[in-house]
Design a protein around this motif. Structure first.
Motif, short mmCIF file in Angstrom:
data_model
loop_
_atom_site.label_atom_id
_atom_site.label_comp_id
_atom_site.label_asym_id
_atom_site.label_seq_id
_atom_site.Cartn_x
_atom_site.Cartn_y
_atom_site.Cartn_z
N ILE A 1 0.85 -1.20 0.00
CA ILE A 1 0.00 0.00 0.00
C ILE A 1 0.89 1.25 0.00
CG2 ILE A 1 -1.95 -1.14 1.15
CD1 ILE A 1 -1.08 0.26 3.76
N ASN A 2 0.29 2.38 -0.33
CA ASN A 2 1.02 3.66 -0.40
C ASN A 2 2.28 3.53 -1.27
OD1 ASN A 2 -0.74 5.14 1.21
ND2 ASN A 2 0.22 4.33 3.07
N HIS A 3 2.09 2.94 -2.43
CA HIS A 3 3.22 2.60 -3.31
C HIS A 3 3.57 3.70 -4.30
CE1 HIS A 3 -0.29 1.97 -5.69
NE2 HIS A 3 -0.69 1.00 -4.89
N GLY A 4 2.72 4.75 -4.37
CA GLY A 4 3.06 5.87 -5.24
C GLY A 4 2.47 5.80 -6.64
N VAL A 5 1.92 4.65 -7.05
CA VAL A 5 1.27 4.60 -8.38
C VAL A 5 -0.14 5.17 -8.18
CG1 VAL A 5 0.45 3.13 -10.27
CG2 VAL A 5 2.59 2.56 -9.08
N PRO A 6 -0.48 6.27 -8.90
CA PRO A 6 -1.78 6.91 -8.64
C PRO A 6 -2.95 5.95 -8.87
CG PRO A 6 -0.42 8.24 -10.14
CD PRO A 6 0.29 6.93 -9.94
N ILE A 7 -3.94 6.03 -7.97
CA ILE A 7 -5.10 5.13 -8.07
C ILE A 7 -5.87 5.38 -9.37
CG2 ILE A 7 -6.64 6.61 -6.69
CD1 ILE A 7 -7.36 3.61 -5.47
N GLU A 8 -5.83 6.64 -9.85
CA GLU A 8 -6.54 6.95 -11.12
C GLU A 8 -5.89 6.18 -12.26
OE1 GLU A 8 -4.93 9.50 -9.38
OE2 GLU A 8 -6.70 9.91 -8.14
N LEU A 9 -4.56 6.10 -12.23
CA LEU A 9 -3.85 5.38 -13.30
C LEU A 9 -4.17 3.88 -13.22
CD1 LEU A 9 -1.84 5.40 -15.65
CD2 LEU A 9 0.03 5.34 -13.99
N MET A 10 -4.27 3.37 -12.00
CA MET A 10 -4.62 1.95 -11.83
C MET A 10 -6.02 1.69 -12.41
SD MET A 10 -3.12 1.21 -8.00
CE MET A 10 -3.43 -0.56 -7.98
N SER A 11 -6.98 2.58 -12.11
CA SER A 11 -8.34 2.39 -12.63
C SER A 11 -8.38 2.54 -14.14
CB SER A 11 -9.33 3.40 -12.06
OG SER A 11 -9.09 3.62 -10.75
N GLU A 12 -7.63 3.53 -14.66
CA GLU A 12 -7.62 3.72 -16.12
C GLU A 12 -7.06 2.48 -16.81
OE1 GLU A 12 -7.17 8.42 -17.15
OE2 GLU A 12 -5.51 7.48 -16.08
N MET A 13 -6.04 1.88 -16.19
CA MET A 13 -5.43 0.68 -16.77
C MET A 13 -6.42 -0.49 -16.73
SD MET A 13 -2.83 -0.63 -18.27
CE MET A 13 -2.73 -2.34 -18.76
N LYS A 14 -7.21 -0.54 -15.66
CA LYS A 14 -8.25 -1.60 -15.57
C LYS A 14 -9.27 -1.41 -16.69
CE LYS A 14 -8.04 -4.80 -12.45
NZ LYS A 14 -8.06 -4.56 -11.00
N ALA A 15 -9.66 -0.14 -16.89
CA ALA A 15 -10.66 0.16 -17.93
C ALA A 15 -10.10 -0.22 -19.31
CB ALA A 15 -11.06 1.63 -17.87
N VAL A 16 -8.84 0.11 -19.55
CA VAL A 16 -8.21 -0.22 -20.84
C VAL A 16 -8.18 -1.75 -21.00
CG1 VAL A 16 -6.00 -0.24 -22.09
CG2 VAL A 16 -6.87 1.89 -21.11
N THR A 17 -7.83 -2.45 -19.94
CA THR A 17 -7.78 -3.92 -19.99
C THR A 17 -9.15 -4.48 -20.35
OG1 THR A 17 -6.01 -3.98 -18.39
CG2 THR A 17 -7.27 -6.00 -18.63
N ARG A 18 -10.18 -3.96 -19.67
CA ARG A 18 -11.53 -4.46 -19.98
C ARG A 18 -11.89 -4.21 -21.43
NH1 ARG A 18 -14.14 -5.82 -15.25
NH2 ARG A 18 -13.17 -4.92 -13.40
#
Ligand SMILES: O=C(O)CCC(=O)C(=O)O
Ligand SMILES: [Fe+2]
Length: 300
Positions: A34-51
């Motif tokens: 946790i608190n790893h520095g990768v923005p949560i928005e980028l994580m969600s955007e990547m999930k959306a791209v994957t889907r």
């Protein structure tokens, strides 16, 4: 009593991170980050791209072709009928990214997110590598110039698949995996090396799972654990995850650094060429690291 599970490591707990990483690698071969520095928005955007990429027609996904198995699109198959995966092999190479994007005709937005996410998680992997080295008392950088693969996983779970297996039990072949698991749909299970029990790893939105693979076992002279894991269908909902695999050094064999070898810990493995190992793993059908036996040093 609450069931034992993998440790949670807070990357901002600077003073304790190196020691905690080493302990987690020894005991589990895994931890939550946790608190790893990768923005949560980028994580969600990547999930959306994957889907959206996974929703492409089969004939387009098949264009993510690689002559080596596991480095391109993996369609649902007899062993894993609910699973499919897209792969960007060598994520740090701009050419590989362009190739992947042209194969599947990705939009410029999709390309931008793939690039941003790939680089952010690649940087995080290097940071984890540095902290691990610090925890081992070695210092320096370990994953410099190593090959990394980005893999997008989809589990087509439905009412009739509840209770069935989405991904068979395996260890990851490389050194380290940074996994963005599904933030809602459960299913990942890890083996507790001590008890042999499967432990369910429930989603923590915004967190990663960090797992060690077979290369880490060799590199650490057997000190670290290559964690066995699988994905089960608990509920009839499509599950998506994104893995960044830090595989192995380019053109150099994997071996334990001399500081991890002494008379109490004689060298356990002969130097391992990752591509040879990968082929052996598949030809001997050893998904849980059994082919490492073939690399044991004579004295061990
Ligand atoms: O989907 C998951 O949570 C695990 C994926 C995995 O084990 C892998 O990609 O190697
Ligand atoms: Fe895995």
């Amino acid at each position: 009593m609450a069931k034992k599970s993998v440790p949670i490591i807070d990357m901002q707990d600077l003073a304790n991170v190196p020691e905690k990483i080493v302990k987690a690698f020894e005991e589990w071969g895994s931890f939550r980050l946790i608190n790893h520095g990768v923005p949560i928005e980028l994580m969600s955007e990547m999930k959306a791209v994957t889907r959206s990429l996974m929703d492409l027609p089969m004939e387009i996904k098949r264009k993510n072709y690689h002559p080596d198995s596991g480095k391109g699109y993996v369609p649902p198959n007899m062993a894993s009928p609910y699973y499919e995966g897209l792969s960007l092999y060598d994520v740090a190479s701009p050419l590989a990214l362009l190739d992947f994007c042209s194969q599947i005709d990705a939009s410029s937005h999709q390309r931008e997110i793939l690039e941003k996410y790939g680089l952010a998680v690649y940087d995080l992997a290097h940071l984890i590598g540095c902290k691990m080295m610090e925890g081992l008392g070695l210092g320096g950088e370990v994953f410099k110039e190593w090959v990394c693969q980005l893999k997008m996983n989809k589990y087509n779970f439905a009412p009739e698949t509840v209770g069935l297996t989405g991904a068979l039990i395996h260890t990851d072949p490389g050194f380290l995996t940074i996994l963005q698991d599904d933030e809602i749909v459960r299913g990942l299970e890890l083996v507790d090396e001590i008890t042999g029990e499967l432990v369910s790893i429930d989603p923590i939105p915004g967190a990663f799972v960090v797992n060690l693979g077979d290369v880490a076992k060799v590199w650490s002279n057997g000190r670290f654990c290559n964690v066995k894991h699988r994905v089960q269908c608990y509920e009839p909902k499509v599950r998506v995850s994104i893995a960044l695999f830090v595989l192995a050094p380019k053109d150099v064999k994997v071996e334990a650094p001399p500081q991890l070898v002494d008379s109490d810990h004689p060298r356990r493995y002969i130097p391992l060429d990752f591509e040879d190992y990968r082929k052996l793993r598949s030809s001997t059908q050893s998904p849980i690291g059994g082919a490492l036996q073939l690399f044991l040093a004579k004295s061990s």
